[in-house]
Design a protein around this motif. Structure first.
Motif, PDB file in Angstrom:
ATOM      1  N   GLN A 166      -1.422   4.872   2.222  1.00 57.36           N
ATOM      2  CA  GLN A 166      -1.118   3.994   1.293  1.00 57.36           C
ATOM      3  C   GLN A 166      -1.451   4.344  -0.153  1.00 57.36           C
ATOM      4  O   GLN A 166      -0.648   4.298  -1.153  1.00 57.36           O
ATOM      5  CB  GLN A 166      -1.472   2.579   1.428  1.00 57.36           C
ATOM      6  CG  GLN A 166      -0.802   1.835   2.962  1.00 57.36           C
ATOM      7  CD  GLN A 166       0.755   1.653   2.733  1.00 57.36           C
ATOM      8  OE1 GLN A 166       1.417   2.241   1.847  1.00 57.36           O
ATOM      9  NE2 GLN A 166       1.192   0.833   3.552  1.00 57.36           N
ATOM     10  N   GLN A 170       0.969   5.511  -2.847  1.00 53.33           N
ATOM     11  CA  GLN A 170       1.097   4.922  -4.481  1.00 53.33           C
ATOM     12  C   GLN A 170       1.110   5.765  -5.425  1.00 53.33           C
ATOM     13  O   GLN A 170       1.542   5.777  -6.647  1.00 53.33           O
ATOM     14  CB  GLN A 170       0.350   3.803  -4.418  1.00 53.33           C
ATOM     15  CG  GLN A 170       0.799   2.645  -3.485  1.00 53.33           C
ATOM     16  CD  GLN A 170      -0.259   1.290  -3.728  1.00 53.33           C
ATOM     17  OE1 GLN A 170      -1.154   1.129  -4.500  1.00 53.33           O
ATOM     18  NE2 GLN A 170      -0.075   0.380  -2.662  1.00 53.33           N
ATOM     19  N   SER A 298       0.992  -7.211   8.711  1.00 55.25           N
ATOM     20  CA  SER A 298       0.986  -6.271   7.419  1.00 55.25           C
ATOM     21  C   SER A 298       2.326  -6.803   6.750  1.00 55.25           C
ATOM     22  O   SER A 298       2.366  -6.869   5.343  1.00 55.25           O
ATOM     23  CB  SER A 298       1.098  -4.988   7.902  1.00 55.25           C
ATOM     24  OG  SER A 298       1.364  -4.152   6.727  1.00 55.25           O
ATOM     25  N   ASN A 299       3.374  -7.128   7.213  1.00 58.29           N
ATOM     26  CA  ASN A 299       4.400  -7.454   6.684  1.00 58.29           C
ATOM     27  C   ASN A 299       4.348  -8.650   6.262  1.00 58.29           C
ATOM     28  O   ASN A 299       4.829  -9.005   4.854  1.00 58.29           O
ATOM     29  CB  ASN A 299       5.827  -7.493   7.692  1.00 58.29           C
ATOM     30  CG  ASN A 299       6.963  -7.776   7.038  1.00 58.29           C
ATOM     31  OD1 ASN A 299       7.355  -7.025   6.204  1.00 58.29           O
ATOM     32  ND2 ASN A 299       7.857  -8.354   7.841  1.00 58.29           N
ATOM     33  N   PHE A 301       1.482 -10.320   5.017  1.00 55.89           N
ATOM     34  CA  PHE A 301       0.652 -10.102   3.797  1.00 55.89           C
ATOM     35  C   PHE A 301       1.519  -9.665   2.596  1.00 55.89           C
ATOM     36  O   PHE A 301       1.386 -10.063   1.571  1.00 55.89           O
ATOM     37  CB  PHE A 301      -0.419  -9.147   4.201  1.00 55.89           C
ATOM     38  CG  PHE A 301      -1.314  -9.743   5.089  1.00 55.89           C
ATOM     39  CD1 PHE A 301      -1.527 -10.883   5.334  1.00 55.89           C
ATOM     40  CD2 PHE A 301      -2.092  -8.744   5.959  1.00 55.89           C
ATOM     41  CE1 PHE A 301      -2.542 -11.213   6.208  1.00 55.89           C
ATOM     42  CE2 PHE A 301      -3.105  -9.124   6.903  1.00 55.89           C
ATOM     43  CZ  PHE A 301      -3.285 -10.622   7.296  1.00 55.89           C
ATOM     44  N   GLN A 302       2.362  -8.587   2.830  1.00 54.09           N
ATOM     45  CA  GLN A 302       3.066  -8.072   1.655  1.00 54.09           C
ATOM     46  C   GLN A 302       4.247  -8.777   1.279  1.00 54.09           C
ATOM     47  O   GLN A 302       4.455  -8.953  -0.134  1.00 54.09           O
ATOM     48  CB  GLN A 302       3.430  -6.874   2.063  1.00 54.09           C
ATOM     49  CG  GLN A 302       2.538  -5.635   2.401  1.00 54.09           C
ATOM     50  CD  GLN A 302       3.060  -4.300   2.986  1.00 54.09           C
ATOM     51  OE1 GLN A 302       3.809  -3.568   2.036  1.00 54.09           O
ATOM     52  NE2 GLN A 302       2.681  -3.572   3.804  1.00 54.09           N
ATOM     53  N   LYS A 306       2.657 -11.652  -1.164  1.00 55.62           N
ATOM     54  CA  LYS A 306       2.853 -10.530  -2.237  1.00 55.62           C
ATOM     55  C   LYS A 306       1.392  -9.743  -2.424  1.00 55.62           C
ATOM     56  O   LYS A 306       1.171  -9.427  -3.608  1.00 55.62           O
ATOM     57  CB  LYS A 306       2.623 -11.529  -3.540  1.00 55.62           C
ATOM     58  CG  LYS A 306       4.193 -12.410  -3.539  1.00 55.62           C
ATOM     59  CD  LYS A 306       5.230 -11.777  -3.170  1.00 55.62           C
ATOM     60  CE  LYS A 306       6.542 -12.504  -3.028  1.00 55.62           C
ATOM     61  NZ  LYS A 306       7.910 -12.010  -2.583  1.00 55.62           N
ATOM     62  N   LYS A 307       1.034  -9.354  -1.314  1.00 56.20           N
ATOM     63  CA  LYS A 307      -0.152  -8.212  -1.547  1.00 56.20           C
ATOM     64  C   LYS A 307       0.442  -6.702  -1.484  1.00 56.20           C
ATOM     65  O   LYS A 307       1.484  -6.440  -0.717  1.00 56.20           O
ATOM     66  CB  LYS A 307      -1.301  -8.375  -0.015  1.00 56.20           C
ATOM     67  CG  LYS A 307      -1.768  -9.837   0.077  1.00 56.20           C
ATOM     68  CD  LYS A 307      -2.801 -10.074  -1.075  1.00 56.20           C
ATOM     69  CE  LYS A 307      -3.464 -11.487  -0.729  1.00 56.20           C
ATOM     70  NZ  LYS A 307      -4.233 -11.652  -1.984  1.00 56.20           N
ATOM     71  N   SER A 308      -0.454  -5.786  -2.041  1.00 55.80           N
ATOM     72  CA  SER A 308       0.123  -4.456  -2.059  1.00 55.80           C
ATOM     73  C   SER A 308      -0.121  -3.990  -0.774  1.00 55.80           C
ATOM     74  O   SER A 308      -1.019  -4.409   0.082  1.00 55.80           O
ATOM     75  CB  SER A 308      -0.762  -3.971  -3.136  1.00 55.80           C
ATOM     76  OG  SER A 308      -1.921  -3.644  -2.930  1.00 55.80           O
ATOM     77  N   PRO A 309       0.507  -2.686  -0.560  1.00 51.97           N
ATOM     78  CA  PRO A 309       0.231  -1.985   0.727  1.00 51.97           C
ATOM     79  C   PRO A 309      -1.262  -1.668   0.949  1.00 51.97           C
ATOM     80  O   PRO A 309      -1.790  -1.836   2.142  1.00 51.97           O
ATOM     81  CB  PRO A 309       1.030  -0.831   0.615  1.00 51.97           C
ATOM     82  CG  PRO A 309       2.187  -1.231  -0.289  1.00 51.97           C
ATOM     83  CD  PRO A 309       1.587  -2.003  -1.399  1.00 51.97           C
ATOM     84  N   GLU A 311      -3.829  -3.387  -0.326  1.00 48.90           N
ATOM     85  CA  GLU A 311      -4.610  -4.722  -0.057  1.00 48.90           C
ATOM     86  C   GLU A 311      -4.233  -5.185   1.433  1.00 48.90           C
ATOM     87  O   GLU A 311      -5.155  -5.682   1.935  1.00 48.90           O
ATOM     88  CB  GLU A 311      -4.127  -5.567  -1.074  1.00 48.90           C
ATOM     89  CG  GLU A 311      -4.660  -5.405  -2.685  1.00 48.90           C
ATOM     90  CD  GLU A 311      -4.091  -6.481  -3.354  1.00 48.90           C
ATOM     91  OE1 GLU A 311      -4.619  -6.924  -4.314  1.00 48.90           O
ATOM     92  OE2 GLU A 311      -2.695  -6.856  -3.226  1.00 48.90           O
ATOM     93  N   SER A 312      -3.131  -4.901   1.708  1.00 54.20           N
ATOM     94  CA  SER A 312      -2.537  -5.243   3.180  1.00 54.20           C
ATOM     95  C   SER A 312      -3.496  -4.422   4.191  1.00 54.20           C
ATOM     96  O   SER A 312      -3.930  -5.065   5.215  1.00 54.20           O
ATOM     97  CB  SER A 312      -1.025  -5.300   3.446  1.00 54.20           C
ATOM     98  OG  SER A 312      -0.801  -5.386   4.796  1.00 54.20           O
TER      99      SER A 312
END
Length: 526
Positions: A166, A170, A298-299, A301-302, A306-309, A311-312
């Motif tokens: 990730q 990014q 993971s899905n 959370f994101q 609204k967590k970033s990859p 953060e997830s």
């Protein structure tokens, strides 16, 4: 002179001092495959945006390498037994590195699908043979410890590799993440050449090409059919039933063929041993449940939180750390406690953790809400899986180490593929039923529900104030619409977790009775 009777001295074969480097080489090889097979799942949004690919294409792109790995993994184990396990790992690793380089320069989604399909076949040459080399390298006393280290290291390195993927995604773009696979591939080749000796099965075993192709076709059709269940028709649509039935028929023909061919790709005789047959079933269920949890948390959370990859991935670290710690501990428990007790206890803990997930998941959750079920999940799976793996592989003769390892990994990869396909379909079905039920209760007809769904898509792809102004709809109504969607999403995930928990609870009961002939210290009553 009286001659004393001499007592014969029983000697044991000296252990290879380089065996731990062999273990390290195998861990790096499997880590490379694990990262490579799951890499697209983590970077799908970036690929979709860059290549402008439709959702259906993205779904196939994400799963194609896992499908091909599951389909051809038995062939990889057999080829290694015949032509040399290290040789096939080197060939497979070279192919994976080449596929990673091609993926970096893929110009379209279609090209990437073809590359990933080829990549899955090469993964099938590496995945089963690394574990087979571990089995023949370590004796029965050290094997549980080696498998524990193997599982623990893969768990912790796999967790941190998600963070690395990730970060690269990014910071440098999705194409850059394939450099991780290339680096691990080159390291695997060096370690295999430097520390691992060649090994193969004795005798004149032949390659069962017909069986391998039948297995590949059957598994591909079955998993492809299941993956279509998330569509509007659900599990009973033609797109699911037709390929699913075709897959089952082909697999039935495959089993018949394996029972009659001289050198089968799948040794059906292995399944006559309780430890092997139950071990294969359990890894299917474990992989199914674990993949479903990782994928949907993971899905969740994101998408919903609204967590970033990155953060997830960080929020899932307690689960990864738990797998690491308990895999180390479990390796030392195998020779001290009955195998049946460890497998049943671990499976029950695993099941209970999923039950807790089904109770605790909500749009307001935090990392602290899920720490306990994450720790329990990692602990339960490790406590059950290390003795399960050791019992399954130890029940096979050394001449069938590659086939036994390939069968174990085939069931694991089948569980991984089904873990995404089936759980996505379950979450979609449960969530859709809840959402449509709420709209129906509100008095909306079919046409109104269709319009609401269209509006919801615009809300989710934009923001409430802009949509409210554009369509002159009060923000409170839009927030209520989003709230219904959040409740539906949550319902889908929690009910899927509950279904998985029930399946594992039944597996624990089955294990208690199925392994009653299994005694302490890994001894099976033959």
């Amino acid at each position: 002179m009286i001659l004393k009777k001499m007592t014969p001295v029983i000697t044991t074969q000296e252990r290879d001092p380089g065996r731990w480097m062999v273990l390290f080489a195998c861990i790096i090889a499997v880590l490379m495959v694990a990262i490579d097979s799951g890499i697209l799942t983590l970077i799908v949004p970036a690929i979709q945006k860059d290549l402008n690919a439709p959702q259906a294409t993205i779904g196939l792109m994400s799963s194609i390498s896992t499908l091909m790995l599951a389909a051809f993994i038995l062939g990889g184990g057999t080829l290694g037994d015949i032509y040399g396990r290290r040789r096939l790992i080197l060939i497979g690793t070279g192919g994976i590195v080449a596929a990673a380089i091609l993926s970096m320069f893929a110009a379209s989604a279609g090209a990437l699908i073809g590359i990933r399909a080829m990549d899955g076949v090469f993964q099938a040459l590496v995945n089963p043979l690394a574990l087979a080399i571990i089995v023949i390298t370590f004796d029965k006393e050290e094997r549980p410890k080696a498998i524990g280290i193997y599982g623990a290291t893969l768990g912790i390195m796999g967790g941190f590799s998600s963070l690395a993927i990730q970060y690269f995604n990014q910071a440098f773009g999705w194409r850059s993440v394939f450099t991780l696979v290339i680096a691990l591939g080159l390291l695997t080749i060096f370690l295999m050449l430097r520390f691992v000796c060649e090994s193969k099965a004795s005798g004149n075993k032949k390659l069962d090409w017909q069986g391998i192709l039948l297995c590949a076709a059957g598994l591909f059709a079955l998993i492809y059919g299941i993956s279509q269940a998330s569509g509007a028709g659900g599990f009973f649509s033609a797109g699911v039933v037709i390929p699913g039935v075709i897959g089952l028929i082909i697999l039935g023909i495959f089993i018949w063929w394996e029972a009659h061919v001289e050198s089968p790709a799948l040794e059906l005789s292995l399944f006559q041993k309780p430890a092997f047959s139950l071990g294969a079933l359990l890894i299917l269920l474990f992989s199914f449940a674990q993949t479903g949890v990782f994928f949907h948390l993971s899905n969740y959370f994101q998408v919903l939180l609204k967590k970033s990859p990155v953060e997830s991935a960080l929020m899932l670290l307690p689960l990864t750390l738990s797998l690491f710690v308990f895999s180390i501990i479990s390796g030392g428990l195998v020779n001290r406690f009955p195998i049946r007790s460890l497998i049943v206890t671990g499976t029950l803990i695993f099941s209970f953790s999923l039950f807790l997930f089904s109770l605790l998941i909500s749009p307001e959750l935090t990392i602290w809400t899920l720490v306990i079920p994450m720790l329990l999940l990692g602990g339960g799976m490790a406590i059950a899986n290390i003795p399960r793996t050791n019992a399954l592989l130890s029940s096979a003769p050394p001449t069938l180490a590659g086939v036994a390892s390939a069968t174990n990994n085939a069931f694991m990869q089948l569980g991984n593929a089904m873990g995404v396909a089936v759980t996505v379909a379950l979450v979609t079905t449960f969530g859709r039923n809840y959402y449509l039920g709420e709209l129906t209760k509100a008095g909306l007809d079919e046409e109104q529900i269709k319009k609401v769904n269209e509006l919801l898509q615009k809300v989710l792809s934009s923001n409430v104030p802009s949509i409210s102004a554009q369509f002159a709809i009060p923000q409170e109504q839009l927030k209520g619409l989003v709230g219904n969607y959040q409740a539906a999403f949550t319902t889908g995930v929690t009910q899927m977790m509950l279904v998985s928990a029930i399946a594992l609870f039944l597996a624990a009961i089955l294990s208690w009775f199925w392994l009653r002939s299994y005694q302490n210290n890994q001894k099976v009553v033959e």
